[in-house]
Design an enzyme around this catalytic site. Structure first.
Site, PDB file in Angstrom:
ATOM      1  CB  VAL A 283      58.658 -18.016 -20.707  1.00  0.00           C
ATOM      2  CG1 VAL A 283      59.527 -16.855 -21.120  1.00  0.00           C
ATOM      3  CG2 VAL A 283      59.476 -19.314 -20.688  1.00  0.00           C
TER       4      VAL A 283
ATOM      5  CE  LYS B 124      56.117 -15.412  -3.968  1.00  0.00           C
ATOM      6  NZ  LYS B 124      55.989 -16.892  -3.891  1.00  0.00           N
TER       7      LYS B 124
ATOM      8  CG  ASN C 233      55.626 -24.097  -7.566  1.00  0.00           C
ATOM      9  OD1 ASN C 233      56.625 -23.552  -7.999  1.00  0.00           O
ATOM     10  ND2 ASN C 233      54.495 -24.183  -8.260  1.00  0.00           N
TER      11      ASN C 233
ATOM     12  CB  THR D 294      54.517 -18.576 -15.037  1.00  0.00           C
ATOM     13  OG1 THR D 294      54.909 -17.212 -15.253  1.00  0.00           O
ATOM     14  CG2 THR D 294      55.753 -19.465 -14.970  1.00  0.00           C
TER      15      THR D 294
ATOM     16  CG  ASP E  93      43.046 -22.450  -0.431  1.00  0.00           C
ATOM     17  OD1 ASP E  93      44.159 -22.069   0.021  1.00  0.00           O
ATOM     18  OD2 ASP E  93      42.127 -21.663  -0.677  1.00  0.00           O
ATOM     19  CB  VAL E  94      48.775 -23.885   0.170  1.00  0.00           C
ATOM     20  CG1 VAL E  94      49.167 -24.851  -0.933  1.00  0.00           C
ATOM     21  CG2 VAL E  94      48.750 -22.445  -0.325  1.00  0.00           C
TER      22      VAL E  94
ATOM     23  CG  ASP F 206      47.196 -26.129  -8.696  1.00  0.00           C
ATOM     24  OD1 ASP F 206      48.354 -25.843  -9.024  1.00  0.00           O
ATOM     25  OD2 ASP F 206      46.232 -25.338  -8.833  1.00  0.00           O
TER      26      ASP F 206
ATOM     27  CE1 TYR G  14      54.251 -13.338  -6.174  1.00  0.00           C
ATOM     28  CE2 TYR G  14      56.026 -11.791  -6.640  1.00  0.00           C
ATOM     29  CZ  TYR G  14      55.488 -13.059  -6.730  1.00  0.00           C
ATOM     30  OH  TYR G  14      56.186 -14.055  -7.361  1.00  0.00           O
TER      31      TYR G  14
END
Length: 272
Positions: A191, A161, A93, A193, A67-68, A41, A157
């Protein structure tokens, strides 16, 4: 009380975005089921706390700040997994949201969202899959969103996705001979998040009212689904997309239309 079943005994799992919310819940659950965990993370303090909690409970866990969207961090994560015995599960994730529409999104926000939500999982699969192959195969779970199944108010976003959904199917076919399964899950309103906590006033409540089941989901419910896909119980499932949204994408619009129809009919009858 839930009994431990050892569904991931002897496995090593790499989970990104694991400092909180769904990622942290997945990491804790996987550890309970016997997996050694590599958590990554950008939030180093919170991520380290999750790893410490796993170890305090007798599990094995390593945390890396990552950092992905950056390649070196992926190689470090793979090395950490190899030190734990290989790699059998990858959960992509990590994700961010820009909260901009198509006509007003700055290019930098668009690019950053795609870097994290799409390029990150792509790099993860590209760099991790060979070790998964050499470890005997395994499972990749890409955390998409209902925004990858329908329209969304956030242009970047939603685009990221939808693309992740398609990329998951491509990866499923490319890795099938390596005995690596690839699936995507598509959570609705969940919830606890940051996406919910940091939203504008009214966002969470309006979303809840449109969910046919009448409530939001929980990180644990998402983690249970990811665990299933990671386990041998899902050994014949690859290339699938699974909505976990309380029925929203199945028919929220038609349900709301039916409710509105009934309300209008009652109003009309009362005026007669």
């Amino acid at each position: 009380m839930r009994l431990r079943q050892g569904r991931l005994d002897g496995k090593v799992a790499l989970i990104t975005g694991a400092a909180g919310g769904q990622g942290a819940t997945e990491a804790m659950l996987f550890a309970e089921e016997g997996a050694a965990i590599v958590l990554t993370d950008v939030d180093a303090e919170a991520g380290q706390q999750v790893a410490d909690q796993i170890r305090e409970r007798g599990g094995r866990a390593t945390f890396l700040r990552h950092d992905v969207s950056e390649i070196p961090g992926w190689h470090e994560a793979v090395a950490a997994a190899r030190d734990l015995g290989g790699l059998h599960v990858l959960v992509n994730n990590a994700g961010i949201i820009s909260r901009h529409g198509l006509t007003d999104i700055p290019l930098a926000s668009w690019q950053r969202t795609l870097d994290v939500n799409l390029t990150g999982p792509m790099l993860g699969m590209q760099i991790c899959a060979p070790l998964m192959r050499d470890s005997g195969g395994g499972s990749i779970v890409n955390v998409s969103s209902i925004a990858g199944l329908t329209a969304h108010y956030d242009a970047a976003y939603g685009a990221s996705k939808w693309a992740l959904r398609g990329l998951s199917k491509i990866a499923a076919m490319e890795f099938v001979d390596w005995k690596v399964r690839v699936n995507s899950i598509h959570p609705g309103q969940i919830v606890e998040t940051s996406f919910v906590r940091d939203a504008t006033p009214g966002h969470a409540e309006s979303a809840r009212r449109t969910i046919p089941m009448g409530r939001q989901g929980t990180p644990r419910e998402c983690a249970d689904l990811v665990l299933f896909l990671a386990s041998e119980e899902a050994s014949f499932i690859t290339g699938a997309e699974i909505a976990i949204d309380g029925g929203f994408t199945a028919g929220a619009a038609i349900r709301m239309r039916s409710q509105m129809r009934d309300e209008l009919a009652r109003a009309s009858a009362s005026e007669a």
